[in-house]
Write a protein that holds these residues in place. Structure first.
Motif: not given
Length: 111
Positions: A99, A101-111
């Motif tokens: 979870s 890891w997903g939150k961190h990378h989900f936010k990164e991919n929104e940029k």
């Protein structure tokens, strides 16, 4: 634990992946870890676009593999509750890491 014990795995990751394989199993385990006890309908509502057949199958597999406990009440209408077993609870730190890891990378991919 089904016939999964009969297979000779080459590594612990392969064994674990075989147990948790399935699109919905980790999500089901996550919701149960948050709610402690859930009825079938509650689980279905918490998962977007899952069919009755798929949910039923994934729950049966999780139960057979010892991750969840199914408690059926003999009443009308039928009532069934699902909760994590000690094995399922022992998997929580892994779910929490996934979870995060997903939150961190989900936010990164929104940029």
């Amino acid at each position: 634990m089904d016939n999964k014990n009969e297979v000779n795995y080459s590594c612990p990751i392969e064994y674990t992946m075989n147990l948790i394989a399935g699109k919905w199993k980790l999500v089901i385990l996550w919701h149960l870890s948050q709610e402690k006890v859930m009825r079938y309908g509650e689980i279905k509502k918490s998962l977007n676009n899952i069919t009755h057949k798929m949910l039923s199958q994934q729950l049966k597999e999780l139960e057979a593999d010892g991750f969840i406990h199914r408690k059926a009440y003999s009443q009308i209408p039928p009532k069934v509750e699902y909760s994590l077993t000690s094995l399922g609870e022992s998997f929580f730190p892994i779910l929490e890491s996934i979870s995060k890891w997903g939150k961190h990378h989900f936010k990164e991919n929104e940029k």
